[in-house]
Write a protein that holds these residues in place. Sequence first.
Motif, PDB file in Angstrom:
ATOM      1  N   GLU A  43       4.948   7.700 -12.468  1.00  0.00           N
ATOM      2  CA  GLU A  43       3.850   7.696 -13.301  1.00  0.00           C
ATOM      3  C   GLU A  43       2.368   8.414 -13.061  1.00  0.00           C
ATOM      4  N   ALA A 103       6.587   0.822 -11.422  1.00  0.00           N
ATOM      5  CA  ALA A 103       5.769   0.503 -12.688  1.00  0.00           C
ATOM      6  C   ALA A 103       6.784  -0.350 -13.820  1.00  0.00           C
ATOM      7  N   TRP A 113       2.073  -1.636  -0.071  1.00  0.00           N
ATOM      8  CA  TRP A 113       1.244  -2.843   0.080  1.00  0.00           C
ATOM      9  C   TRP A 113      -0.080  -2.930  -0.291  1.00  0.00           C
ATOM     10  N   ARG A 123      -7.102  -0.297   8.078  1.00  0.00           N
ATOM     11  CA  ARG A 123      -6.419  -1.563   8.369  1.00  0.00           C
ATOM     12  C   ARG A 123      -5.728  -1.221   9.837  1.00  0.00           C
ATOM     13  N   ALA A 182       5.014  -8.831  -6.057  1.00  0.00           N
ATOM     14  CA  ALA A 182       4.552  -9.413  -7.262  1.00  0.00           C
ATOM     15  C   ALA A 182       4.949 -10.716  -7.501  1.00  0.00           C
ATOM     16  N   GLN A 235       2.370   5.643  -9.181  1.00  0.00           N
ATOM     17  CA  GLN A 235       3.590   4.596  -8.904  1.00  0.00           C
ATOM     18  C   GLN A 235       4.881   5.340  -9.226  1.00  0.00           C
ATOM     19  N   GLN A 289      -7.878   6.309  -2.672  1.00  0.00           N
ATOM     20  CA  GLN A 289      -8.427   5.548  -1.421  1.00  0.00           C
ATOM     21  C   GLN A 289      -7.331   5.054  -0.524  1.00  0.00           C
ATOM     22  N   THR A 303      -0.335   7.105 -12.560  1.00  0.00           N
ATOM     23  CA  THR A 303      -0.699   6.087 -11.523  1.00  0.00           C
ATOM     24  C   THR A 303      -0.525   6.500 -10.315  1.00  0.00           C
ATOM     25  N   ARG A 314      -1.383  -0.584  -2.545  1.00  0.00           N
ATOM     26  CA  ARG A 314      -1.106  -0.458  -3.999  1.00  0.00           C
ATOM     27  C   ARG A 314      -1.183  -1.625  -4.634  1.00  0.00           C
ATOM     28  N   SER A 315      -0.295  -2.459  -4.132  1.00  0.00           N
ATOM     29  CA  SER A 315      -0.262  -3.822  -4.787  1.00  0.00           C
ATOM     30  C   SER A 315      -1.248  -4.659  -4.746  1.00  0.00           C
ATOM     31  N   GLU A 316      -2.233  -4.114  -3.731  1.00  0.00           N
ATOM     32  CA  GLU A 316      -3.660  -4.878  -3.664  1.00  0.00           C
ATOM     33  C   GLU A 316      -4.587  -4.293  -4.670  1.00  0.00           C
ATOM     34  N   ASN A 317      -4.278  -3.308  -5.513  1.00  0.00           N
ATOM     35  CA  ASN A 317      -5.056  -2.658  -6.234  1.00  0.00           C
ATOM     36  C   ASN A 317      -5.917  -1.372  -5.686  1.00  0.00           C
ATOM     37  N   VAL A 318      -5.568  -1.029  -4.512  1.00  0.00           N
ATOM     38  CA  VAL A 318      -6.322   0.096  -3.883  1.00  0.00           C
ATOM     39  C   VAL A 318      -5.948   1.422  -4.705  1.00  0.00           C
ATOM     40  N   PRO A 319      -6.717   2.174  -5.298  1.00  0.00           N
ATOM     41  CA  PRO A 319      -6.609   3.300  -5.918  1.00  0.00           C
ATOM     42  C   PRO A 319      -5.908   4.578  -4.865  1.00  0.00           C
TER      43      PRO A 319
END
Lengths: 485, 250
Positions: free
Chosen positions: B71, B126, B88, B106, B139, B75, B98, B73, B90-95
Amino acid sequence: MKSSTRRTFLTGMGSLVGGLAGSRLVGPGTASADAANPRYLFVLTAFGGASIVDSFLPVAASESAKPGELTTFSDDLLDTVGGLRCVRPLVEEAASDPRQPPVRYAQKSFLDRHGADVAVVTMNHSSVSHPTAQARSLTGGGTADRGRTILETVAEAHGHGLPLPVVNMSSRGFSLAGTDSALAAELRQVAVADPRSFPLGTHGSQGIVRPLDLELLERARVVRGKVEEVSLFSARHKNTHSLQRWASLRERAAAVEEADLVSKLLLTDLPGLPASPDLALIRESLPSVDYDIMQAEAALAFLLVKNRVSCSVSFGSLSLATRELVDGVVTPSVYPPEGFDAAHTSHRVAQSSCWSRVLAAADGLIRLLKTTEDPSRPETSMWDHSLVYFPTDFGRERTRPLDRLAFGTGHHLNNGVLLVSPLIKGNRVYGGVDPDTLLTYGFDRETGEPDKGSVMVEEDLFGAVAHALDAPFPGRRDMPALVKG
Amino acid sequence: MNYRLVTLAGALVLLAVGACDSDPEPAPTIQPRSLPEVSHGRARLRWKRFRALQHDLSRALALPERSVCTERTGQQCAASGPVTLKDWLRSENVPEDQLDEECKKRQGSSECVDGIYIPYDNPRGAHVITLGGNNTMLAGIHDAIVEPIVTTPIAVDRVVLTACGERAALDVEGAPEVFTLFDIASSVVDASTDGVVATIEDLHRRLLARSPTAAETDALLGLLSDPLSGEEFARLSCFVIATTPEFIFQ
């Protein structure tokens, strides 16, 4: 009759008129000529065991005969707002150890803004197993309404004709659908793992990496229909449940695509795809929507309901590491894994932190609902027709090592939950708490008077929510004391 | 249990009696059976969930599984395997832009070394939930849907359209690997263009493991009711075949 009303309403959507001049409502400027009776359910799942005696039913040390042995709070940590009480953020305790999660939002802020609509309802859960208890909190113990979740029950009453009546963004037992096989297919929930990418899945081609002209996609689908007409496979299996269901799903999917949800629900700009036009408004109430999954879920919940996509939405992210906008600065935050269940090792801070996070998301959502004109009822806000339910797994143990502030607690059946809605008689605790045991007790469902000999159970809460949202079903346990009108 | 024993004993006795018969009945002739008609509503086909869907598209279109569908995004549409650190994050909403920076933070390093973070096979992506997967690690969704839901046909169309588009584009940009039987780079293709029918036949074999009937070929040529570019024809013919129930169910 109901579906006819809904169709009329949907038809009316095309000729909606402008918004209220000078109104504080910042609505889509829409109204329905034949408004139905909209009701919206938002379920904010408090994962892991959100303890009511650590939030809106706390006991002050001075009130208890065993203050040092029970999970009481020193008197100066409690606030009172109207008829409700809450715990101040345990910021200092959280800051004492860098491994502790942040506590940023005050329970008092929530009561200051929404206390008139907040009801604290005592209850006993029926399981101390997380997934079982979570599922039962949504199904009313599993048997309240034929195994349906409260989301499905509300959708049965108010969701017919909507593209996706039930959307569930929650985790583990909270993510499960009900078990009633007789539930209409159109009311089955859509589970969502990621609120940011979900909108892309509402259209077959919009926003794909290599764009395709819509006219060509339509041409291909028409040809596909002709291929299927002459397909031996389709002819042979056309009467199977699988293919009949697939054909039905395709028809409904076409309606979902026509609703143009990508442009309405997208929470971020993508190349060639602008985010929802409501995103700027959302950021005012949910400032971390661009960074934090829970706030993104709250935003999607709002957009789903505002755009008449859904009437029942559940959310409650489990993500632990996130980023939040704090005083205008994007700040990393690490919340406890397993949410409120981090109380096993650090009861007070875990409860304070997780309540903070959940309430911040709820506050943002409710403020959006309060300031948005209802798309089907002019001159009313969406909030006028909404209810936010905070189900949780169970409560926590009430004992602690003498006078210790840092301690862990196990699971406990006894607890209470929050309901927030203008449809209920808020600013009130239903039931009470024994200061010498910190166990809650019930109330009279007709009068609301505390009754130490009674206890409410999951089925009662299910009935109360359904009653408040005008969602009938056989054997519903109404709660006149709680529901307005 | 007793009933079964009695029945078995009775059958053995009858068999013995039959064996002693001096004038046995001729052995029954086995009649050829027609294929059973699948007509009642309870019969079920097996729905091709995300793994099978992605695997079959990958094999048919000669695409690495990771390239089947991504996609905007960043993903993948659906994937499975051990969870990497970037998954991981990405699942934390890190674009997406970045990820490297956050990964370095980390790891406390000047370089990001993405690798296995959780060594368990975990579906993600997605559209993985709507395509019949779960996503336990990222999730908290442990249970997959039992059967397709309203967004499943949309996700299937999206995945297939992306995969077919990717293959067609690769075949236009480089040496064709799949669409080799006609000039995919041509700007206009119609029903009389050399290789068009052969391409339809080839796609059927790749995707459905059989040749098309004449009626199916004729129906597919309907795509060219108005001329298309070679790339468009390749993409759309692939899309049509790979979104028929014959490809999605088995």
